[in-house]
Write a protein that holds these residues in place. Structure first.
Motif, short mmCIF file in Angstrom:
data_model
loop_
_atom_site.label_atom_id
_atom_site.label_comp_id
_atom_site.label_asym_id
_atom_site.label_seq_id
_atom_site.Cartn_x
_atom_site.Cartn_y
_atom_site.Cartn_z
N TRP A 25 15.34 -52.91 87.10
CA TRP A 25 16.57 -52.11 87.08
C TRP A 25 17.79 -53.00 87.33
O TRP A 25 18.83 -52.87 86.69
N ASN A 206 24.13 -36.06 105.96
CA ASN A 206 24.32 -34.82 105.20
C ASN A 206 25.58 -34.06 105.66
O ASN A 206 25.63 -32.85 105.66
N TYR A 229 37.89 -45.72 100.00
CA TYR A 229 36.86 -44.77 99.56
C TYR A 229 36.83 -43.53 100.44
O TYR A 229 36.57 -42.43 99.95
N GLY A 232 39.42 -41.47 99.09
CA GLY A 232 38.98 -40.94 97.81
C GLY A 232 38.05 -39.76 97.94
O GLY A 232 37.94 -38.92 97.05
N GLN B 188 31.21 -33.83 96.32
CA GLN B 188 30.72 -34.95 97.12
C GLN B 188 29.23 -35.20 96.89
O GLN B 188 28.80 -36.32 96.63
N MET B 192 27.48 -38.47 95.24
CA MET B 192 26.73 -39.32 96.18
C MET B 192 25.26 -39.41 95.77
O MET B 192 24.64 -40.46 95.90
N LEU B 195 25.02 -42.01 93.12
CA LEU B 195 25.17 -43.38 93.63
C LEU B 195 23.91 -43.79 94.38
O LEU B 195 23.44 -44.92 94.25
N ASP B 196 23.36 -42.87 95.18
CA ASP B 196 22.14 -43.18 95.95
C ASP B 196 20.96 -43.49 95.03
O ASP B 196 20.21 -44.43 95.26
N THR B 198 20.86 -44.33 91.80
CA THR B 198 20.98 -45.41 90.81
C THR B 198 21.36 -46.75 91.41
O THR B 198 21.13 -47.78 90.78
N ASN B 199 21.98 -46.74 92.60
CA ASN B 199 22.50 -47.98 93.19
C ASN B 199 23.50 -48.66 92.24
O ASN B 199 23.62 -49.88 92.23
N VAL B 222 36.04 -36.17 93.10
CA VAL B 222 35.34 -37.19 93.89
C VAL B 222 35.07 -38.43 93.04
O VAL B 222 35.21 -39.56 93.53
N MET B 226 36.17 -42.27 93.69
CA MET B 226 35.28 -43.43 93.67
C MET B 226 35.77 -44.50 92.69
O MET B 226 35.09 -45.49 92.45
N GLU B 342 19.94 -34.23 99.30
CA GLU B 342 19.66 -33.25 100.35
C GLU B 342 20.56 -32.03 100.23
O GLU B 342 20.73 -31.27 101.19
#
Lengths: 418, 417
Positions: A25, A206, A229, A232, B188, B192, B195-196, B198-199, B222, B226, B342
Motif C-alpha cells: 500500500w 471517539n 487542523y 479546520g 468529522q 476521520m 484517514l484512519d 487509508t493512512n 471537514v 483538512m 466507531e
C-alpha cells in the motif's frame, strides 16, 4: 527462513504476509521514492555499504529500508520507539533480507539491547530518528565511531541533540539535518503531524472536535500544523509558547495565545509539541480542566510528565484502548498512548504521501553522504538542488506545471544596481 | 432471552459504555428527568440501532427509567462486548456479529414479539415490518421515532399511500439532531474514518461530495478543514447553489469523479454513484459512503465490472478495472464511519439520543392523542435539549426582554426602517 530472519530479533516471523500487504500500500502511494529516489540510488554508490535505519518501524520506514537494500546497501533496522514498532512489518522486512532488531512494546532494557545490536553491526551510514542510534554509538560504542561515514537525522529533537554533541566537540563525522530540508519539515512536521495527530486523538477517544478548546503547547512546525487542523475541525486553538516570535506568529494567524496557567483551565484537549520535556509538569497538572484529554505530538514521551500524574492521582485506570484515566483531586484527566507520540503509538503514523517526501529526503541524504567522501565533520543541510528535485518530482506526479522566470525577470534579480 | 455472541465480554463492553456516559451530560439530564417522573415505568420499548457504546447508553437509560427494552442490530454493526454488557444490564439484546441475514431478520421479529408500545427505529426497519409481514405488532404499537433521513423518506411515502397506521416522530428533523449529528457528527467521523483506514493525506487532494444535504455539508466542511479542494454534485438546484455560495465547485457526478481523489456519497439515495461514474474515476480513487443506504455506491455493479477484487488493508478493497486502473472501496459501501470506524463522536450522539429518548417519552405519554402520520419533535423538547447542553458547557445566552417580545408579536405597528 532467510538468513536475515535468523540474525533478526523480532516477535513473530509468521506475520510477514500481513506486513507485505502494508508495504505494498505504501509503495503504491510513494511516487517520489519510486521515481526520483530509486533512479538516483541506482548508481552503485551504496553497493555493499552497511546502513542502519532506526526510525519508527512501520510500513513506510520499511519501504525506505527496502529501497536502500535494493540499491545494494546492507541494511539493518531497529525501531526508534517500542510503541510504534509493528511486528508484521518487521517480519516482512526480515523475510526480504533486512536484519531487524525490534519488537512492539519491548521493555526499556530490551529496546536498549536492540539498538546496541544494530550499533554492533558497525554501520557506515545511519538514518536516525531522535539521534537514538548515533548518541548510543558515541556513548557506548566509541570504538565504532571511526567506521561511521555519516548520519542523517529525521527530527527537530535529534538535530538539537546532534548540535549538543557538536558543541561538546564529539561530532567527528558529517551529519545531515534532514529535518531542516524544506521537503521534510514544511510538510511532515506541519501537515503530516497535524492531520495524523488530530485523527488519532479523535479515534482513540471517539469525542468531537467541533466547539472544543484545544491547547497547543509549542508553535514550531508541528504546533502550527496542530493548530491549523484543530481549527479546520471546528475547534478553537489556544497556543502556549516561550519564544516571542512564534507566539506573535500564532496571534497573527488568528489563534489565541496565552500562558500555560491561563490556557489549561479552559482546555478540553491539550496537545504537546515542544520537542522538550515536562511541557505538562507537576505544577501544570493542577491547572488542568476536569475531563481534559492530553496527548503528545513531540518526539519524547516525556513532554507529559506521566510519573507526576501518577504520583498525584488517587487511582489510575484504563478507560479505553490507549486511554489512561488519572483520578486527581480536581477531577479525571485522560492521557492518550501513555504520553508517547500519539499518531504513531495510537495509529498508523503520518500519511503515506508525506513520508514519501520525508523519506525521499532521507534516501537522497544517504546517497549524498555515500557519494561525497570529503564531507567535513559537523552538521550539514541537504543540498538545495536535491530539495528542489524532490518537490519538482512530487509536483510532476500531481500533474502540476510551473512557470519559469522570463529572461528579463531573471536578469532583474541578478542585478544589484536597479 | 438475549441472543449475543459471548456474555463473558461484558466487562470490556461496560467500560466502553461508561466512557460514553462520562461524555454525555444531556443524556444524564434526561435520565434524571425520566427516573423522577416515572413516565416510562413498565412501558415496553423496541430499539433498532447500530449497537455500539452510545446506543447502548440510550437503551440502558430507558431501562434505568423503568422501561422494558428489547434491542436488535444487524450483524455488520454489532460490537459484541457492548452487546454483552447491555444484556448484563437488563436489556433484551438480539445482536451478534456472526449472525446470518436470516438470523438478523429473526432478531427484528424478536423485538416485535416483545410487543413494544414505542419503537426507536433506524431506516424504518421495524415500522416497515409491523406494517407488512408482522401486522400483529400494530395491536400494541402506539408510536415510533425514526433516526435517519432515509427512514423518514420511507415514512412519508407510507403516509402518502395512507399506509402508515401510527404516529411517528421524525427525530432526524429535530434541530438538535440534524444540525449537529448529520453535519458535525458525520462530517468529522466520516473524514476521520477515511484517514484512519487509508493512512493517506487529504491536504491538497480533491474530494467529490455527492449530495449536499446536512451530511454532505458536514463532510465538505471537514474535508476543507483538512486542506482538500471540494467538488459537490447535486440534483437539487437550491442545494447546488448553496454549495456554490459556500465556495465549493459544483459539477455533475461523472465530471466530479474525473477530478477526484476521494468520492464520498451522502444522498440517502440508492445508486447515487453508478458504475458509469466510477468508470470516470482516476486510478487510485477512494470510494466511500457517508449516507444511510448501503447501495448509494453501486457496489454490486462495481463488483461485476471489476476484473479483480482484493482486500489491501483492513476495510479497504481494491477493484481493478479493465484498463488496469484501480478504485478502492472503503467499508463495503456501508456508512463508512460505522463500518470502518466507531461511529459519531459521543457528544454528538448525546444530543441525538436525547432527541430519541425524549421523543420516546413524548410518545409514551401522548401517542394516543396523536394522529397516524409523520410528526415533528415538539419545539420545546428541542429547546430543552439545547439548554441542557449549553448548561453543561457553561455557556450563557440571553432572553428576550418583555418589550422585545412584545414588539416582535405586535403586527399593528410597522417597525421603523
Amino acid at each position: 527462513m532467510t538468513d536475515a530472519t535468523e540474525r533478526s530479533h523480532i516477535a513473530d516471523p509468521s506475520l510477514a504476509d500481513r506486513g507485505d500487504e502494508r508495504i505494498a500500500w505504501v509503495a503504491r502511494h510513494s511516487p517520489v521514492l519510486n521515481r526520483l529516489a530509486r533512479q538516483r540510488l541506482s548508481d552503485g554508490a551504496l553497493d555493499g555499504t552497511r546502513v542502519a535505519v532506526v526510525v519508527h518501524l512501520e510500513a513506510k520506514t520499511a519501504y525506505l529500508a527496502l529501497l536502500l537494500a535494493e540499491a545494494g546497501a546492507r541494511v539493518v533496522a531497529a525501531g526508534s520507539n517500542p510503541g510504534s514498532t509493528q511486528d508484521a512489518v518487521c517480519a516482512a522486512l526480515a523475510r526480504r533480507g533486512v536484519e531487524v532488531h525490534a519488537r512492539h512494546g519491548s521493555p526499556p532494557d530490551e529496546f536498549e539491547s536492540d539498538l546496541l545490536a544494530v550499533a554492533d553491526t558497525a554501520p557506515e551510514l545511519v538514518v536516525d530518528d531522535g539521534a537514538e542510534l548515533t548518541a548510543r554509538i558515541v556513548d557506548h560504542r566509541p570504538e565504532l565511531v571511526g567506521s561511521l561515514r555519516g548520519v542523517t537525522e529525521e527530527t527537530t529533537t535529534g538535530i538539537a541533540r546532534l548540535r549538543a554533541l557538536e558543541r561538546a566537540g564529539r561530532l567527528s563525522f558529517p551529519a545531515i539535518a534532514a529535518n531542516d530540508a524544506w521537503c521534510k519539515h514544511l510538510f511532515d512536521n506541519r501537515f503530516g503531524t497535524g492531520q495524523s495527530v488530530l485523527a488519532a486523538v479523535l479515534r482513540l477517544t471517539n469525542t468531537s472536535a467541533a466547539g472544543k478548546r484545544v491547547c497547543v503547547i509549542g508553535y514550531g512546525w508541528v504546533g502550527r500544523g496542530l493548530a491549523q487542523y484543530a481549527t479546520g475541525l471546528g475547534a478553537q486553538a489556544v497556543v502556549v509558547e516561550v519564544d516571542p516570535v512564534p507566539a506573535l506568529e500564532a496571534a497573527m494567524e488568528g489563534h489565541r495565545v496565552a500562558r500555560l496557567r491561563d490556557a489549561l483551565p479552559e482546555a478540553d484537549m491539550v496537545l504537546t509539541a515542544t520537542g522538550g520535556i515536562e511541557a505538562i509538569g507537576s505544577e501544570a497538572i493542577e491547572w488542568l480542566r476536569p475531563g481534559a484529554i492530553l496527548a503528545n505530538a513531540g518526539h519524547h514521551d516525556r513532554e507529559i510528565d506521566v510519573a507526576a500524574l501518577e504520583a498525584a492521582a488517587s487511582d489510575v485506570v484504563t478507560a479505553r484502548d490507549g486511554v489512561t484515566t488519572y483520578r486527581l483531586d480536581g477531577g479525571d484527566v485522560h492521557v492518550l498512548s501513555e504520553g508517547r507520540l500519539v499518531n504513531i503509538a495510537g495509529a498508523d503514523g503520518h500519511p503515506v504521501e508525506i513520508m514519501d517526501l520525508s523519506f525521499a529526503v532521507q534516501a537522497l541524504a544517504v546517497h549524498h553522504l555515500a557519494s561525497t567522501p570529503d564531507l567535513a565533520p559537523g552538521l550539514h543541510r541537504l543540498p538545495v538542488e536535491l530539495d528542489r528535485a524532490i518537490a519538482a518530482t512530487k509536483l510532476a506526479t500531481l500533474g502540476i506545471e510551473l512557470d519559469d522566470l522570463t529572461g528579463s525577470q531573471r536578469a532583474f534579480f541578478d542585478r544589484w544596481d536597479q | 432471552m438475549s441472543e449475543i455472541l459471548d456474555p463473558t465480554l461484558a466487562a470490556a463492553g461496560a467500560a466502553k459504555i461508561d466512557w460514553a456516559a462520562a461524555h454525555a451530560p444531556v443524556m444524564a439530564h434526561m435520565r434524571d428527568r425520566m427516573v423522577a417522573d416515572r413516565s416510562l415505568q413498565g412501558r415496553r420499548i423496541g430499539v433498532v440501532l447500530a449497537l455500539e457504546p452510545k446506543t447502548a447508553l440510550l437503551a440502558q437509560i430507558l431501562t434505568d427509567a423503568g422501561a422494558e427494552v428489547a434491542l436488535a442490530c444487524p450483524a455488520a454493526l454489532v460490537t459484541d462486548d457492548v452487546a454483552a454488557a447491555l444484556a448484563a444490564r437488563g436489556v433484551e439484546v438480539f445482536a451478534r456479529s456472526d449472525a446470518t441475514p436470516a438470523q438478523d431478520e429473526g432478531f427484528l421479529a424478536a423485538v416485535l414479539d416483545h410487543r413494544p408500545e414505542v419503537v426507536i427505529d433506524d431506516m424504518a426497519e421495524l415500522i416497515r415490518m409491523a406494517h407488512t409481514t408482522h401486522t400483529g405488532a400494530l395491536v400494541h404499537l402506539q408510536g415510533a421515532t425514526e433516526e435517519t433521513t432515509s427512514g423518514i423518506n420511507t415514512l412519508r411515502a407510507m403516509a402518502a399511500d395512507e399506509a402508515l397506521r401510527i404516529p411517528c416522530i421524525a427525530a432526524n428533523d429535530a434541530r438538535c439532531k440534524h444540525l449537529f449529528d448529520n453535519r458535525y457528527g458525520s462530517g468529522q467521523s466520516v473524514v476521520m474514518a477515511l484517514l484512519d483506514t487509508t493512512n493517506l493525506m487529504m491536504g491538497g487532494t480533491t474530494v467529490a461530495v455527492v449530495g449536499y444535504g446536512w451530511v454532505g455539508k458536514g463532510v465538505a466542511r471537514v474535508a476543507r478543514g483538512m486542506g482538500a479542494r471540494i467538488v459537490v454534485s447535486e440534483v437539487d438546484p437550491v442545494a447546488a447553489l448553496e454549495a456554490h455560495h459556500d465556495g465549493f465547485d459544483v459539477a455533475p457526478v461523472t465530471d466530479a469523479c474525473a477530478t477526484a481523489d476521494w468520492v464520498i456519497t451522502a444522498t440517502a439515495c440508492p445508486g447515487a454513484l453508478p458504475v458509469s461514474a466510477v468508470e470516470r474515476c482516476r486510478d487510485g480513487a477512494i470510494l466511500a459512503n457517508a449516507g444511510g443506504p448501503a447501495d448509494e455506491i453501486d457496489v454490486t455493479g462495481l463488483a461485476e465490472r471489476a476484473r479483480e477484487i482484493r482486500a489491501v488493508r483492513d476495510h479497504v478493497v481494491e477493484h481493478v478495472l479493465d484498463d488496469d486502473r484501480s478504485v478502492f472501496l472503503v467499508g463495503d459501501g456501508r456508512c463508512v464511519n460505522l463500518s470502518a470506524g466507531e461511529g459519531h463522536p459521543i457528544e454528538i450522539m448525546d444530543l441525538t439520543f436525547a432527541v430519541q429518548g425524549l421523543a420516546t417519552r413524548h410518545l409514551a405519554l401522548h401517542a394516543h392523542e396523536m394522529a397516524p402520520g409523520v410528526h415533528p419533535l415538539p419545539a420545546e423538547i428541542d429547546a430543552e435539549i439545547a439548554r441542557a447542553k449549553l448548561a453543561a458547557l457553561g455557556v450563557g445566552i440571553d432572553d428576550l426582554t418583555p418589550e422585545q417580545a412584545a414588539a416582535l408579536a405586535d403586527w399593528r405597528h410597522a417597525p421603523s426602517v
